[in-house]
Scaffold this motif. Structure first.
Motif, PDB file in Angstrom:
ATOM      1  N   ASN A 190      48.018  36.475  33.684  1.00 40.56           N
ATOM      2  CA  ASN A 190      46.629  36.944  33.588  1.00 40.56           C
ATOM      3  C   ASN A 190      45.920  36.911  34.939  1.00 40.56           C
ATOM      4  OD1 ASN A 190      47.167  37.188  30.880  1.00 40.56           O
ATOM      5  ND2 ASN A 190      45.830  35.523  30.215  1.00 40.56           N
ATOM      6  N   HIS A 191      46.281  35.944  35.748  1.00 37.56           N
ATOM      7  CA  HIS A 191      45.690  35.830  37.092  1.00 37.56           C
ATOM      8  C   HIS A 191      45.922  37.112  37.897  1.00 37.56           C
ATOM      9  CE1 HIS A 191      44.725  34.048  41.045  1.00 37.56           C
ATOM     10  NE2 HIS A 191      45.839  34.610  41.482  1.00 37.56           N
ATOM     11  N   TYR A 192      47.134  37.633  37.814  1.00 38.09           N
ATOM     12  CA  TYR A 192      47.450  38.814  38.621  1.00 38.09           C
ATOM     13  C   TYR A 192      46.981  40.113  37.977  1.00 38.09           C
ATOM     14  CZ  TYR A 192      49.813  35.882  41.928  1.00 38.09           C
ATOM     15  OH  TYR A 192      50.058  34.927  42.882  1.00 38.09           O
ATOM     16  N   VAL A 193      47.036  40.190  36.657  1.00 36.06           N
ATOM     17  CA  VAL A 193      46.609  41.432  36.014  1.00 36.06           C
ATOM     18  C   VAL A 193      45.094  41.604  36.117  1.00 36.06           C
ATOM     19  CG1 VAL A 193      46.161  40.744  33.600  1.00 36.06           C
ATOM     20  CG2 VAL A 193      47.314  42.908  34.081  1.00 36.06           C
ATOM     21  N   LYS A 194      44.378  40.498  36.296  1.00 36.37           N
ATOM     22  CA  LYS A 194      42.919  40.584  36.498  1.00 36.37           C
ATOM     23  C   LYS A 194      42.588  41.355  37.770  1.00 36.37           C
ATOM     24  CE  LYS A 194      40.819  36.823  33.847  1.00 36.37           C
ATOM     25  NZ  LYS A 194      41.859  36.754  32.818  1.00 36.37           N
ATOM     26  N   GLN A 195      43.493  41.350  38.720  1.00 37.49           N
ATOM     27  CA  GLN A 195      43.269  42.103  39.960  1.00 37.49           C
ATOM     28  C   GLN A 195      43.301  43.612  39.711  1.00 37.49           C
ATOM     29  OE1 GLN A 195      45.776  40.635  43.166  1.00 37.49           O
ATOM     30  NE2 GLN A 195      45.581  38.523  42.433  1.00 37.49           N
ATOM     31  N   LEU A 196      43.766  44.009  38.534  1.00 35.58           N
ATOM     32  CA  LEU A 196      43.748  45.411  38.119  1.00 35.58           C
ATOM     33  C   LEU A 196      42.558  45.703  37.203  1.00 35.58           C
ATOM     34  CD1 LEU A 196      47.563  45.862  37.290  1.00 35.58           C
ATOM     35  CD2 LEU A 196      46.364  46.450  39.422  1.00 35.58           C
ATOM     36  N   GLY A 197      41.700  44.696  37.032  1.00 30.88           N
ATOM     37  CA  GLY A 197      40.523  44.860  36.188  1.00 30.88           C
ATOM     38  C   GLY A 197      40.803  44.675  34.710  1.00 30.88           C
ATOM     39  N   LEU A 198      41.923  44.047  34.382  1.00 34.92           N
ATOM     40  CA  LEU A 198      42.306  43.825  32.984  1.00 34.92           C
ATOM     41  C   LEU A 198      42.340  42.335  32.688  1.00 34.92           C
ATOM     42  CD1 LEU A 198      45.310  46.339  32.918  1.00 34.92           C
ATOM     43  CD2 LEU A 198      43.016  46.740  31.971  1.00 34.92           C
TER      44      LEU A 198
END
Length: 356
Positions: A190-198
């Motif tokens: 989730n930490h990394y996918v948040k960088q895609l706005g998700l």
């Protein structure tokens, strides 16, 4: 008073910061334990609370006490809303995990916010909470605590595997229940996918389009934690120190990070569940919805992966913290030394009584 029927509200907030899990559950005892989840709900955190909770590890002791006070108030409001919304009338206790702010059992420290005595006054109900502190004081890891529920409520599975912020597993070895954390899961994905706005990678679709970086995968698999024997547990501090700097040093695209870390998770999980052959593995937690992860896990094991009902997938931990509270009310063992490494089995938690 020892009874054979309990109605409790179980409350859980995990490291993945999905929200506050709430269940209203009935437990019955007739020589063995049975349960029925009557109502269940996850209440999402407002964005400012997500930021606050994510930053707990760097908060000062003074700031933590203030956050604790406000978080306890927040919990009371969310629990009250749950009780009123479902018109729940019969409650023996509110059994709450709180939210982990600090977990360093190697230093004899663990601190969960939301476990202050005034929670009982705000809710006008008896509260059972703060289940980890006593175990750490007895030399234990203070985690995981769910395995007593696996042992008494889900004994027909050889492994109980939970995929939340972290993955943990419990099983029986030589007649004793053992359990331990395996690796990070959603706390990293989730930490990394948040960088895609998700908020999360739906069904692992983004990860499935990425390419595995095998050097990163090798370095992840070589981390010292994976060579340690149980009991062992993980916290956000370990991820901040060991996982994020390592991944970031490779400067990969997000999809490749996700693909690589999913492969890492699947490999680490399979190492543990392959210690027994041709057995059933109950898999719960939000990670179950990552279809790509579950598919990769199935590639590495011949064991039967069992995905239960939605209420068990999403609310097993809240259910079991409700159960820990029931055992505390009965003054029965709810924390196993074989799991945490404490000096003895014990009945953990604090009871804050509210006199109506």
């Amino acid at each position: 008073m020892i009874k054979d029927l309990y109605n409790v509200v179980g409350v859980m907030s995990g490291t993945s910061l999905d929200g506050i899990d709430l269940v209203y559950v009935q437990f019955k005892y007739d020589g063995s334990w049975h349960f029925e989840i009557i109502y269940s709900e996850t209440v999402a955190y407002e964005s400012q609370w997500v930021d606050t909770l994510r930053g707990l590890v760097s908060a000062t002791s003074v700031a933590l006490k203030e956050i604790d006070f406000h978080y306890t108030n927040l919990l009371s409001l969310k629990i009250k809303s749950f009780i009123n919304g479902y018109k729940i009338k019969t409650i023996d206790a509110i059994c709450s995990h709180g939210h982990t702010a600090l977990h360093r059992p190697d230093k004899g420290l663990t601190y969960q916010i939301g476990n202050l005595p005034h929670l009982a006054k705000l809710l006008e109900e008896n509260v059972v909470c703060d289940f980890r502190v006593q175990d750490v004081a007895l030399g234990g890891q203070g985690a995981p605590l769910v395995p007593i529920g696996d042992k008494l409520l889900f004994s027909n599975y050889e492994f109980c595997l939970n995929l939340g912020g972290f993955a943990n597993v419990s099983t029986e070895v030589d007649g004793e229940r053992i359990a331990y954390d395996i690796c990070p899961v959603n706390i990293v994905l989730n930490h990394y996918v948040k960088q895609l706005g998700l908020n999360y990678d739906d069904e692992g679709k983004i990860a499935s389009t990425g390419h595995i970086n095998f050097l990163l995968l090798q370095k992840l698999n070589e981390l010292d934690f994976y060579k340690m024997n149980y009991p062992k547990s993980l916290g956000l501090e370990w991820v901040d120190s060991n996982i994020f700097p390592l991944i970031d040093s490779f400067q990969l695209e997000i999809k490749d990070i996700l693909a690589t870390f999913v492969e890492h998770i699947a490999l680490q999980l399979s190492i543990e569940i392959n210690k027994k052959q041709q057995v059933s593995v109950l898999v719960t937690g939000g990670g179950v919805y990552n279809k790509f992860l579950v598919d990769r896990l199935q590639v590495f094991t011949k064991n039967t992966i069992v995905i239960p009902s939605k209420s068990i997938i999403e609310f097993k931990e809240a259910l079991i913290f409700g159960f820990l509270g029931v055992l505390k009310l009965r003054n029965e063992v709810n924390c196993l030394k074989s799991v945490t490494g404490a000096s003895k089995n014990h009945c953990s938690g604090k009871i804050f009584n509210f006199k109506k």
